[in-house]
Design an enzyme around this catalytic site. Structure first.
Site, PDB file in Angstrom:
ATOM      1  N   ASN A   7      50.926  10.125 -36.071  1.00 42.72           N
ATOM      2  CA  ASN A   7      49.844  10.519 -36.980  1.00 42.72           C
ATOM      3  C   ASN A   7      48.531  10.229 -36.247  1.00 42.72           C
ATOM      4  O   ASN A   7      48.075   9.086 -36.193  1.00 42.72           O
ATOM      5  CB  ASN A   7      49.956   9.701 -38.267  1.00 42.72           C
ATOM      6  CG  ASN A   7      48.923  10.107 -39.310  1.00 42.72           C
ATOM      7  OD1 ASN A   7      48.044  10.936 -39.037  1.00 42.72           O
ATOM      8  ND2 ASN A   7      49.014   9.523 -40.490  1.00 42.72           N
ATOM      9  N   ARG A  90      52.261  14.611 -37.845  1.00 40.01           N
ATOM     10  CA  ARG A  90      51.598  14.919 -39.102  1.00 40.01           C
ATOM     11  C   ARG A  90      50.387  15.796 -38.792  1.00 40.01           C
ATOM     12  O   ARG A  90      49.511  15.400 -38.018  1.00 40.01           O
ATOM     13  CB  ARG A  90      51.138  13.632 -39.776  1.00 40.01           C
ATOM     14  CG  ARG A  90      50.457  13.938 -41.059  1.00 40.01           C
ATOM     15  CD  ARG A  90      49.922  12.733 -41.743  1.00 40.01           C
ATOM     16  NE  ARG A  90      49.494  13.142 -43.068  1.00 40.01           N
ATOM     17  CZ  ARG A  90      48.757  12.408 -43.852  1.00 40.01           C
ATOM     18  NH1 ARG A  90      48.378  11.216 -43.461  1.00 40.01           N
ATOM     19  NH2 ARG A  90      48.406  12.845 -45.024  1.00 40.01           N
ATOM     20  N   HIS A 179      48.446  16.543 -48.928  1.00 36.58           N
ATOM     21  CA  HIS A 179      49.465  15.535 -49.292  1.00 36.58           C
ATOM     22  C   HIS A 179      50.818  16.172 -49.619  1.00 36.58           C
ATOM     23  O   HIS A 179      51.632  15.575 -50.330  1.00 36.58           O
ATOM     24  CB  HIS A 179      49.055  14.709 -50.533  1.00 36.58           C
ATOM     25  CG  HIS A 179      47.794  13.945 -50.410  1.00 36.58           C
ATOM     26  ND1 HIS A 179      46.851  13.927 -51.412  1.00 36.58           N
ATOM     27  CD2 HIS A 179      47.306  13.183 -49.424  1.00 36.58           C
ATOM     28  CE1 HIS A 179      45.846  13.173 -51.040  1.00 36.58           C
ATOM     29  NE2 HIS A 179      46.085  12.713 -49.843  1.00 36.58           N
ATOM     30  N   ARG A 240      35.179  10.696 -52.199  1.00 34.72           N
ATOM     31  CA  ARG A 240      34.969  12.126 -52.472  1.00 34.72           C
ATOM     32  C   ARG A 240      34.793  12.368 -53.960  1.00 34.72           C
ATOM     33  O   ARG A 240      35.461  11.735 -54.778  1.00 34.72           O
ATOM     34  CB  ARG A 240      36.183  12.933 -51.983  1.00 34.72           C
ATOM     35  CG  ARG A 240      36.177  13.133 -50.492  1.00 34.72           C
ATOM     36  CD  ARG A 240      37.476  13.744 -50.005  1.00 34.72           C
ATOM     37  NE  ARG A 240      38.204  12.801 -49.189  1.00 34.72           N
ATOM     38  CZ  ARG A 240      39.497  12.876 -48.919  1.00 34.72           C
ATOM     39  NH1 ARG A 240      40.227  13.838 -49.400  1.00 34.72           N
ATOM     40  NH2 ARG A 240      40.067  11.966 -48.164  1.00 34.72           N
ATOM     41  N   GLU A 385      55.563   9.022 -46.149  1.00 37.51           N
ATOM     42  CA  GLU A 385      55.301  10.307 -45.481  1.00 37.51           C
ATOM     43  C   GLU A 385      55.918  10.351 -44.083  1.00 37.51           C
ATOM     44  O   GLU A 385      56.372  11.392 -43.636  1.00 37.51           O
ATOM     45  CB  GLU A 385      53.784  10.538 -45.407  1.00 37.51           C
ATOM     46  CG  GLU A 385      53.224  10.918 -46.768  1.00 37.51           C
ATOM     47  CD  GLU A 385      51.720  10.762 -46.879  1.00 37.51           C
ATOM     48  OE1 GLU A 385      51.250   9.619 -46.880  1.00 37.51           O
ATOM     49  OE2 GLU A 385      51.033  11.773 -46.979  1.00 37.51           O
TER      50      GLU A 385
END
Ligand code: AMP
Length: 402
Positions: A7, A90, A179, A240, A385
């Site tokens: 990642n 990823r 996601h 955010r 993940e």
């Protein structure tokens, strides 16, 4: 079969080496401060953590150090890098073209670099990580697993914005979500806990972390998700803003004298929980403030819970009913206060919240948050993940060998 999952961020590169026969992590770590002063590798294997300081000017050097460390006689876990059957990467955004895990070749690398407008923060580092692996270990197959892929099944009426169609045709402006790997992973687990096939049920998965999104899954396929063209849309997040009237941007430019890039930066990096509390984007800090009755922290949690409830309601409607719901990711797994705020407000769905269970499920463990007679079960489920990426990588590489 051994799979290395990578990642790559702008100045860091996280990795996990899986033995996929047992799904066990045999080594993991993070190369940090790549391209900066003081770069180092944190490597953990056999319960021992080692810090290796080394100048890492780019991602290829980081990958080289990681592979050298994995085969190191003292702190390594394998004898040769040939024991690694595949590397799974990823990748945050696959655009419209990449909707499935893909074997890396030069075209894939070129295409991913071209997606920089869709994922301004992630596209270049994600690609640098892939290039680094191809350079350092060209004999190992590299597989890209896209965060957007699971959402590629959304119908057009869900992924299109109500703007002139030419912008979709000419520039591919549409909703992509994010996601996806996590939503699919926890959705499959949720169906398993409910004892129903994943491809025969209606689920809502709430991934609530620093970045957050909610997904509606019908018969194993995503039909809607709260993130949009970029990960800015949807829920209130760490920094955010989530859903906002687009006119706010022009209004703030006019009032503050900032330009559109600066205001967009504020909406991405200084808004959300950080903007509301004016102190922290981190839920651990906000929970500590909340416990002391801090008004801004209470408001931040209420605003987040309210928006989660609105999305659950919207997706229950979009799915025409819901069979199961789950919470996952850093906040979803670790903040019972927030889950309580959401789940006590969903009585109209027949949800019977079990407060004792909510507060007693040990962190990191999966569990049921509703009573046995609840019309809809709600679970907390740990996402993984990296394991999901490793599984997708094994599937693709195994099919290649057939
Ligand atoms: P993620 O993006 O999934 O890594 O989630 C990051 C968010 O999870 C941050 O806001 C963290 O503060 C929050 N988080 C992680 N651990 C805890 C915890 N033990 N209690 C409350 N929030 C946590």
């Amino acid at each position: 079969m051994k799979v290395l999952v990578v990642n790559a961020g702008s100045s860091s590169l996280k990795y996990q080496l899986f033995d996929m026969d047992t799904e066990e992590v045999i080594a993991k770590g993070n190369a940090e401060r790549i391209g900066l002063d003081g770069s180092f590798l944190k490597h953990k294997a056999k319960g021992v953590e080692t810090i290796l300081s080394k100048v890492l000017t780019n991602h290829a050097e980081a990958i080289k150090l990681i592979l050298d460390t994995l085969v190191d006689a003292q702190i390594g876990v394998i004898k040769s890098i040939d024991e690694i059957d595949a590397i799974g990467h990823r990748v945050v955004h696959g655009g419209s073209e990449y909707t499935k895990p893909t074997l890396v070749n030069q075209k894939v690398i070129d295409d991913l670099r071209g997606l920089v407008d869709f994922a301004p923060v992630h596209a270049i580092p994600n690609t640098d990580g892939i290039i680094g692996c191809v350079q350092v270990a060209p004999q190992i197959p590299n597989v890209t697993v896209f965060d957007t892929a699971f959402h590629s099944t959304m119908p057009d009426y869900a992924y299109l914005y109500g703007i002139p169609m030419e912008y979709y045709r000419d520039y591919a402006v549409r909703r992509y979500g994010a996601h996806g790997t996590s939503h699919k992973f926890v959705g499959q687990k949720l169906a398993e806990y409910m004892g129903v096939p994943f491809d025969k049920c209606k689920l809502i998965t709430c991934h609530i972390g620093n970045g957050s999104s909610i997904t509606a899954i019908k018969d194993g396929k995503c039909i809607d998700t709260s993130m949009g063209f970029t990960p800015l849309e949807g829920l209130i997040m760490g920094t955010r803003c989530g859903d906002i009237d687009a006119n706010v941007i022009q209004f703030l430019c006019k009032k503050t004298g900032l330009d559109v890039n600066q205001v967009t930066d504020i909406l991405n990096k200084k808004s959300g929980l950080l903007g509301i509390t004016e102190r922290s984007s981190d839920m651990r800090d906000i929970c500590a403030m909340y416990e002391k009755g801090d008004k801004a922290a209470v408001l931040a949690l209420e605003m987040l819970a309210y928006r989660i409830k609105k999305y659950i309601g919207a997706y229950a409607a979009a799915l025409d009913g819901v069979d199961g719901i789950c919470f996952t990711a850093g906040i979803g797994e670790n903040t019972p206060e927030l889950r309580e705020m959401v789940l006590t407000g969903l009585k109209y769905l027949g949800i019977k919240f079990d407060k004792d269970a909510n507060y007693s499920i040990p962190r990191g463990e999966d569990g049921l948050l509703t009573s046995k007679d609840s019309a809809i079960p709600v679970y907390v489920i740990s996402t993984n993940e990296e394991l999901a990426i490793a599984k997708e990588t094994v599937e693709l590489v195994s099919n290649l060998k057939k």
